[in-house]
Design a protein around this motif. Structure first.
Motif, PDB file in Angstrom:
ATOM      1  N   ASN A 150      18.067 -17.397   3.035  1.00 52.40           N
ATOM      2  CA  ASN A 150      18.554 -17.317   4.799  1.00 52.40           C
ATOM      3  C   ASN A 150      19.441 -17.500   5.131  1.00 52.40           C
ATOM      4  O   ASN A 150      20.152 -17.161   6.074  1.00 52.40           O
ATOM      5  N   GLU A 151      19.804 -18.828   4.403  1.00 60.20           N
ATOM      6  CA  GLU A 151      21.579 -19.134   4.791  1.00 60.20           C
ATOM      7  C   GLU A 151      22.291 -18.187   4.457  1.00 60.20           C
ATOM      8  O   GLU A 151      23.583 -18.148   4.896  1.00 60.20           O
ATOM      9  N   SER A 209      25.566 -24.764   5.400  1.00 59.86           N
ATOM     10  CA  SER A 209      24.377 -24.490   4.621  1.00 59.86           C
ATOM     11  C   SER A 209      24.305 -23.509   3.282  1.00 59.86           C
ATOM     12  O   SER A 209      23.830 -23.765   1.564  1.00 59.86           O
ATOM     13  N   ALA A 210      24.898 -22.332   3.550  1.00 58.08           N
ATOM     14  CA  ALA A 210      24.763 -21.494   2.022  1.00 58.08           C
ATOM     15  C   ALA A 210      25.743 -22.203   0.560  1.00 58.08           C
ATOM     16  O   ALA A 210      25.703 -22.137   0.013  1.00 58.08           O
ATOM     17  N   ALA A 217      17.342 -12.029   5.659  1.00 57.61           N
ATOM     18  CA  ALA A 217      16.390 -12.668   5.154  1.00 57.61           C
ATOM     19  C   ALA A 217      15.248 -11.957   4.087  1.00 57.61           C
ATOM     20  O   ALA A 217      15.461 -12.503   2.790  1.00 57.61           O
ATOM     21  N   GLU A 261      22.490 -15.035   6.652  1.00 56.05           N
ATOM     22  CA  GLU A 261      22.803 -15.761   7.969  1.00 56.05           C
ATOM     23  C   GLU A 261      24.478 -16.490   8.051  1.00 56.05           C
ATOM     24  O   GLU A 261      25.177 -15.804   9.123  1.00 56.05           O
ATOM     25  N   ALA A 262      24.897 -16.696   7.034  1.00 55.80           N
ATOM     26  CA  ALA A 262      26.629 -16.919   7.094  1.00 55.80           C
ATOM     27  C   ALA A 262      27.684 -15.561   6.699  1.00 55.80           C
ATOM     28  O   ALA A 262      28.082 -15.476   7.212  1.00 55.80           O
ATOM     29  N   SER A 313      25.154 -25.877  10.109  1.00 59.97           N
ATOM     30  CA  SER A 313      25.665 -24.331  10.323  1.00 59.97           C
ATOM     31  C   SER A 313      25.507 -23.668   8.870  1.00 59.97           C
ATOM     32  O   SER A 313      25.327 -24.662   7.593  1.00 59.97           O
ATOM     33  N   PHE A 314      25.310 -22.333   9.557  1.00 62.62           N
ATOM     34  CA  PHE A 314      24.505 -21.793   8.216  1.00 62.62           C
ATOM     35  C   PHE A 314      25.689 -20.919   6.827  1.00 62.62           C
ATOM     36  O   PHE A 314      25.213 -21.274   5.951  1.00 62.62           O
ATOM     37  N   LYS A 315      26.494 -21.227   7.181  1.00 64.00           N
ATOM     38  CA  LYS A 315      28.016 -21.521   6.284  1.00 64.00           C
ATOM     39  C   LYS A 315      28.060 -22.660   5.617  1.00 64.00           C
ATOM     40  O   LYS A 315      27.830 -22.668   4.339  1.00 64.00           O
ATOM     41  N   PRO A 356      25.645 -12.539  10.914  1.00 62.77           N
ATOM     42  CA  PRO A 356      24.420 -12.975  11.784  1.00 62.77           C
ATOM     43  C   PRO A 356      23.578 -12.256  12.319  1.00 62.77           C
ATOM     44  O   PRO A 356      23.898 -12.172  13.015  1.00 62.77           O
TER      45      PRO A 356
END
Length: 538
Positions: A370-371, A504-505, A383, A374-375, A500-502, A378
């Motif tokens: 998912n991370e 998190s990734a 995912a 979405e990174a 932030s997904f970025k 978006p």
């Protein structure tokens, strides 16, 4: 490109080897030159692939998943026609010129002229056919009339691409691989620049994905023309400075006959696989549409999987393939030796290293789907697809490397058979399984087909070399480390609560890699040390 370089090495050295000490030293020296060339080529290739990822991110943001699906359809037909125009010329020209250079440089020039003439004739025929049949192909096969104009634009690049394929073979034979590699990088830069200019300036006010696809293919066509000009410039200038007045020792007819005898078998095999692959690609949107009943949704699903998710999954392989490409000529050299132990030892070490890395990458995509999705893309819902296809990542990586190693030891016919078997399997599953299950069925089809070719390639490698898979140390143990690393990454992200997904990734991937690496080093430090020593030892 590494495969073209490999073919030159195999064909230029294998026939000359007669197990004498003097010739063995010459082969080693030649291998060293090729390895240096491959290393330089690797740098260009890695930069090129990084730029390719950025281009896909830009395109997905500008035209969306539906636009990516339409673009993938257009490029599938273009790829098939370009394969007919160029297949076999780079490899055959590099091989024959390397052989003829031993006798006369004039013979090499004659063969290059013949190859250019032959490729021009074939490419012009492909261009005319594509121009005439673009609307028919768009409506009857692609099911979308918006594909007609982009196909006509792409058709104009065929002659330039065909001649460029011959010029690449010339440079490879002359061991000037940096020219071909830099030409590919130059082509990618031109493509990105022109596409950005059309989509953000000329077509800035348009949201019609059919019109935007025209802007994209204009960039593709212009980049092919620029790449041809770049290669031609580097070919003409040295030849004019050389001023070689010697005459060819063979007739034009004999030169053309030798070209056809080498090019035709290669081309026929590539044509077969290209047709099957194109048929598979064209079937998928039709099957998705019949399942969902919505054309736009079908294109979006197709574009999301083939244009977004698969490139993400294969991106880390750029680093792995860059490393492996450096050792491919070395595998060919070892294959010439009567003692098979050095070859088998190197193959075993490479396969162990690839298995370790591929399991690590697959685990990272599985736990952080998912991370990562979405990174990169978006709100595109990638995912779920990344999670399922992460299961095929280890098979895909190992099978691709294994396929290259088999070709390096002269198993091209077998790898062609495996490719045909896989394409037939995919088409049958699309018609029977995917038509009833839609997007999820296609995702599992990719897992099944990549697993199928993985086992075929590993089985063939075992049969011809005796190199056995090490299931415990190369698969089970890395898989355990990947699971521990994945759970640690998920636990850390849940505590950190990054918005932030970025971020998190990036953070999750860093934790995963650190934990995985520490476990590998902690429990098998000596084995990893020995593995790297064997791989790097020349």
């Amino acid at each position: 490109m590494p495969n073209d370089l490999l073919q030159l090495f195999i064909n230029s050295d294998k026939g000359a080897y007669n197990q004498t000490k003097t010739e063995l030293i010459e082969i080693k020296s030649h291998a060293g030159v090729l390895i240096k060339g491959a290393a330089a080529m690797t740098v260009f290739s890695l930069i090129n692939k990084l730029l390719g990822v950025f281009l896909r991110l830009f395109l997905s943001a500008r035209i969306g998943s539906e636009g990516m699906g339409l673009y993938q359809l257009i490029m599938s037909v273009y790829t098939m026609f370009s394969t007919f125009a160029t297949a076999g010329f780079t490899v055959s020209v590099s091989r024959l010129i390397a052989e003829k250079d031993e006798r006369s440089h004039a013979d090499s020039r004659l063969l290059l002229r013949n190859s250019v003439c032959a490729s021009l004739m074939i490419s012009i025929a492909a261009t005319v056919l594509m121009l005439i049949g673009s609307d028919f192909t768009a409506v009857r096969f692609l099911g979308d009339e918006r594909c007609g104009s982009p196909l006509r634009v792409l058709a104009l690049s065929m002659p330039f691409m065909a001649v460029a394929a011959c010029l690449k073979g010339w440079f490879i034979a002359k061991q000037r691989v940096t020219v071909t590699s830099s030409a590919s990088l130059f082509e990618q830069i031109v493509k990105m620049t022109v596409i950005a200019l059309f989509l953000n300036v000329v077509m800035a006010s348009s949201d019609d994905i059919g019109v935007l696809c025209i802007g994209i293919v204009l960039g593709v066509t212009f980049s092919e023309i620029c790449s041809f000009c770049y290669l031609l410039l580097f070919c003409i200038i040295p030849e004019r400075r050389r001023r070689d007045s010697t005459r060819a020792t063979e007739s034009r007819r004999d030169s053309m006959r030798s070209l056809i005898s080498v090019t035709l078998p290669i081309s026929l095999s590539v044509y077969l696989t290209s047709i099957l692959h194109t048929a598979e690609t064209l079937l998928i949107p039709h099957v998705f549409e019949s399942y969902s009943g919505d054309r736009a949704s079908a294109l979006s699903q197709f574009g999301m999987i083939r244009g977004m998710v698969v490139p993400i999954l294969f991106f880390p392989f750029a680093f792995l393939s860059s490393l492996i490409s450096v050792f491919t000529p070395e595998i060919s050299r070892l294959n010439l030796l009567p003692d098979r132990r050095p070859l088998n030892s190197r193959l075993s070490s490479i396969m162990s290293f690839v298995s370790l890395v591929s399991v690590a990458v697959g685990g990272m995509f599985f736990f952080l789907n998912n991370e990562i999705g979405e990174a990169f893309y978006p709100n595109e819902g990638t995912a779920h697809a990344i999670r399922i296809l992460s299961l095929m990542t280890p098979f895909m990586y190992v099978e691709t490397v294994c396929d290259g190693l088999l070709k390096a030891i002269g198993e091209q016919v077998q790898t062609l058979k495996f490719s045909v078997y896989n394409s037939i399997l995919r088409v049958l599953l699309i018609l029977t399984f995917v038509s009833r299950t839609g997007e999820n069925g296609y995702l599992w089809l990719l897992v099944i087909s990549n697993s199928f070719t993985y086992f075929l390639c590993r089985r063939r490698l075992l049969r011809v070399t005796g190199v056995k898979p090490k299931w415990i140390s190369d698969v089970a143990f890395p898989l355990l480390c990947a699971c521990i690393g994945g759970f640690c990454a998920r636990a850390a992200l849940s505590r950190l609560g990054l918005a932030s997904f970025k971020a998190s990734a990036l953070c999750g991937s860093g934790i995963y890699v650190v934990v995985f690496g520490m476990l590998i080093m902690l429990f098998s430090f000596e084995r990893v040390k020995t593995l790297f020593k064997r791989i790097s030892d020349r």
